[in-house]
Scaffold this motif. Sequence first.
Motif, PDB file in Angstrom:
ATOM      1  N   PHE A 134     -30.565  44.004 -18.647  1.00 10.23           N
ATOM      2  CA  PHE A 134     -29.243  44.373 -19.164  1.00 10.23           C
ATOM      3  C   PHE A 134     -28.171  44.369 -18.067  1.00 10.23           C
ATOM      4  CE2 PHE A 134     -32.216  46.203 -22.193  1.00 10.23           C
ATOM      5  CZ  PHE A 134     -31.646  45.867 -23.416  1.00 10.23           C
ATOM      6  N   GLY A 135     -28.534  43.990 -16.853  1.00  7.43           N
ATOM      7  CA  GLY A 135     -27.575  43.985 -15.754  1.00  7.43           C
ATOM      8  C   GLY A 135     -27.350  45.356 -15.152  1.00  7.43           C
ATOM      9  N   ALA A 136     -27.966  46.385 -15.711  1.00  5.37           N
ATOM     10  CA  ALA A 136     -27.841  47.752 -15.210  1.00  5.37           C
ATOM     11  C   ALA A 136     -29.228  48.244 -14.809  1.00  5.37           C
ATOM     12  CB  ALA A 136     -27.253  48.666 -16.280  1.00  5.37           C
ATOM     13  N   ALA A 155     -23.885  47.216 -22.503  1.00  5.62           N
ATOM     14  CA  ALA A 155     -24.264  45.995 -21.788  1.00  5.62           C
ATOM     15  C   ALA A 155     -25.166  45.119 -22.660  1.00  5.62           C
ATOM     16  CB  ALA A 155     -24.988  46.356 -20.489  1.00  5.62           C
ATOM     17  N   ALA A 156     -24.982  43.812 -22.552  1.00  3.81           N
ATOM     18  CA  ALA A 156     -25.721  42.863 -23.389  1.00  3.81           C
ATOM     19  C   ALA A 156     -27.025  42.444 -22.716  1.00  3.81           C
ATOM     20  CB  ALA A 156     -24.871  41.634 -23.675  1.00  3.81           C
ATOM     21  N   HIS A 157     -28.071  42.312 -23.510  1.00  2.00           N
ATOM     22  CA  HIS A 157     -29.362  41.819 -23.025  1.00  2.00           C
ATOM     23  C   HIS A 157     -29.223  40.361 -22.611  1.00  2.00           C
ATOM     24  CE1 HIS A 157     -33.566  40.439 -23.244  1.00  2.00           C
ATOM     25  NE2 HIS A 157     -33.898  41.703 -23.029  1.00  2.00           N
ATOM     26  N   LYS A 158     -29.894  39.996 -21.528  1.00  2.00           N
ATOM     27  CA  LYS A 158     -29.739  38.635 -20.998  1.00  2.00           C
ATOM     28  C   LYS A 158     -30.289  37.582 -21.950  1.00  2.00           C
ATOM     29  CE  LYS A 158     -32.529  36.867 -18.037  1.00  2.00           C
ATOM     30  NZ  LYS A 158     -33.238  36.504 -16.813  1.00  2.00           N
ATOM     31  N   ASP A 160     -31.174  38.034 -25.849  1.00  2.00           N
ATOM     32  CA  ASP A 160     -30.637  37.992 -27.220  1.00  2.00           C
ATOM     33  C   ASP A 160     -29.184  38.434 -27.319  1.00  2.00           C
ATOM     34  OD1 ASP A 160     -30.633  40.800 -27.103  1.00  2.00           O
ATOM     35  OD2 ASP A 160     -32.519  40.986 -28.191  1.00  2.00           O
ATOM     36  N   ARG A 161     -28.596  38.899 -26.214  1.00  2.00           N
ATOM     37  CA  ARG A 161     -27.190  39.298 -26.118  1.00  2.00           C
ATOM     38  C   ARG A 161     -26.873  40.547 -26.939  1.00  2.00           C
ATOM     39  NH1 ARG A 161     -26.120  37.990 -21.685  1.00  2.00           N
ATOM     40  NH2 ARG A 161     -23.931  38.456 -22.107  1.00  2.00           N
ATOM     41  N   ARG A 162     -27.884  41.207 -27.535  1.00  2.00           N
ATOM     42  CA  ARG A 162     -27.649  42.471 -28.224  1.00  2.00           C
ATOM     43  C   ARG A 162     -27.440  43.563 -27.191  1.00  2.00           C
ATOM     44  NH1 ARG A 162     -32.740  43.406 -30.465  1.00  2.00           N
ATOM     45  NH2 ARG A 162     -31.952  45.267 -31.528  1.00  2.00           N
ATOM     46  N   SER A 163     -26.678  44.571 -27.548  1.00  2.00           N
ATOM     47  CA  SER A 163     -26.341  45.625 -26.597  1.00  2.00           C
ATOM     48  C   SER A 163     -27.546  46.516 -26.311  1.00  2.00           C
ATOM     49  CB  SER A 163     -25.199  46.481 -27.134  1.00  2.00           C
ATOM     50  OG  SER A 163     -25.658  47.281 -28.222  1.00  2.00           O
ATOM     51  N   GLU A 169     -31.567  51.925 -30.357  1.00  2.00           N
ATOM     52  CA  GLU A 169     -31.634  52.326 -31.766  1.00  2.00           C
ATOM     53  C   GLU A 169     -32.790  51.649 -32.482  1.00  2.00           C
ATOM     54  OE1 GLU A 169     -27.707  51.357 -32.995  1.00  2.00           O
ATOM     55  OE2 GLU A 169     -26.803  53.158 -32.079  1.00  2.00           O
ATOM     56  N   ALA A 170     -33.106  50.400 -32.098  1.00  2.00           N
ATOM     57  CA  ALA A 170     -34.236  49.691 -32.708  1.00  2.00           C
ATOM     58  C   ALA A 170     -35.562  50.379 -32.394  1.00  2.00           C
ATOM     59  CB  ALA A 170     -34.261  48.242 -32.235  1.00  2.00           C
ATOM     60  N   LEU A 171     -35.614  51.110 -31.276  1.00  2.00           N
ATOM     61  CA  LEU A 171     -36.808  51.870 -30.919  1.00  2.00           C
ATOM     62  C   LEU A 171     -36.830  53.247 -31.571  1.00  2.00           C
ATOM     63  CD1 LEU A 171     -37.174  51.055 -27.105  1.00  2.00           C
ATOM     64  CD2 LEU A 171     -38.835  50.515 -28.900  1.00  2.00           C
TER      65      LEU A 171
END
Length: 421
Positions: A134-136, A155-158, A160-163, A169-171
């Motif tokens: 996520f760059g962080a 921050a977007a995932h490298k 799928d680009r989802r935050s 939240e998916a977890l």
Amino acid sequence: MKHHRTEDLAALASEMFEDIRALSADAAGVSRPAFSARETETLSYLAERARTEGLCVTEDLGRNLLFSLPEHEDSDRFTMIGSHVDSVPMGGNYDGLAGVIAGLVVLIAARRGLRALSRPVKVLAMRGEESAWFGACYIGSKLLTGTLPEGEFHAAHKGDRRSLGAHLEALGIDTAPIQAQEPLCDLSRIEAYLELHIEQGPLLVERNIPAAVVTGIRGNFRYRDIHCIGQAGHSGAVPRAYRHDPVLAFAELMHRLDSTWQHLLNTGQDLVLTSGVVGTDPTRHAIARIPDEITFSLDIRSQDAGTLDQMRRYLKDEMADIARSRGVRFELGPEVAVAPALMDPALVSGLERAMASVTGEAFSMASGGGHDAAVFAQAGVPSGMVFVRNRNGSHNPDEAMEIADFMVGVDILASYMEAAS
């Protein structure tokens, strides 16, 4: 008999490392993405092994796992031994995971009656430390301590680009307290945070020492994209006195920084600096052309905040001087900074005594890389670290930690917990 029991624990640790390597194998090395199904699978494996050994397993609000002896499951206060289970893409198997398995081996040794813990211990298997996804970095420990910046939450995932927020939240993680920067755990219950980690540099290999006590984690300030701008010209037609050469300006700056680095080391100060990305644009520049611009990165690190401030001022003064003398200009761009994190002096002393009892002599050093321990330390939790010798660096498939060295690190933690009062 004790020797055979130690061999049993070493064999158990080796088996866990190899099972998890197989679970997370990639085209090269291993990949355990932060907040992914593979990371969850790794945690599930660890939970199953822990329960087989008679340990208690609970899940916290960040969907990290906590392991403890049954008699310590409901302890109000405890020492935490923790690290992360995620990895960089196609990385090594030991970065992060070694700290979790070390904590488990400490608990298993106590459960089997081989060691005695003077204080309750909980082992934390954490999600999301690596910045590759996520760059962080240190996301998991920032969630636990309530220090995740708003920008990192979005921050977007490298891939799928989802935050990050969407992945949490998916977890099934409640993100409301995270966005409110509320800690996901009660930090007042943690008496100390201890972390074992492979060394990511060559010092222990070069000195032939199996482990070390970490005194502090270097902070840094970084510039990702500095521009030094000069004036283009013909390489054969422009005399030296009339040149505005950004490449030579960059070279002079690095020479001055290197000389100052050596001076600071000679006077007992802590510093490392790196320019890892350097270049002119090959589409605009040629072998017979003085370039008009060079771009470069700069990463300056120290355990001491005063040294970082001193270097920040020195860098800007030297850039201004070189700009005047060579007829160029420097454009720094935004600075990214992380504060140093000193390990708790009492923990450092205690771990050094434990190391001396295990190996005959204590050895301590600074950590150049960042770790979750720094986040806990900056949140006010007394923190300490142990490094284990490791060849070939980290964040690559060639990490080469020996189980014998790993067990020295485990023994340091266990000896410390036996002696702690």
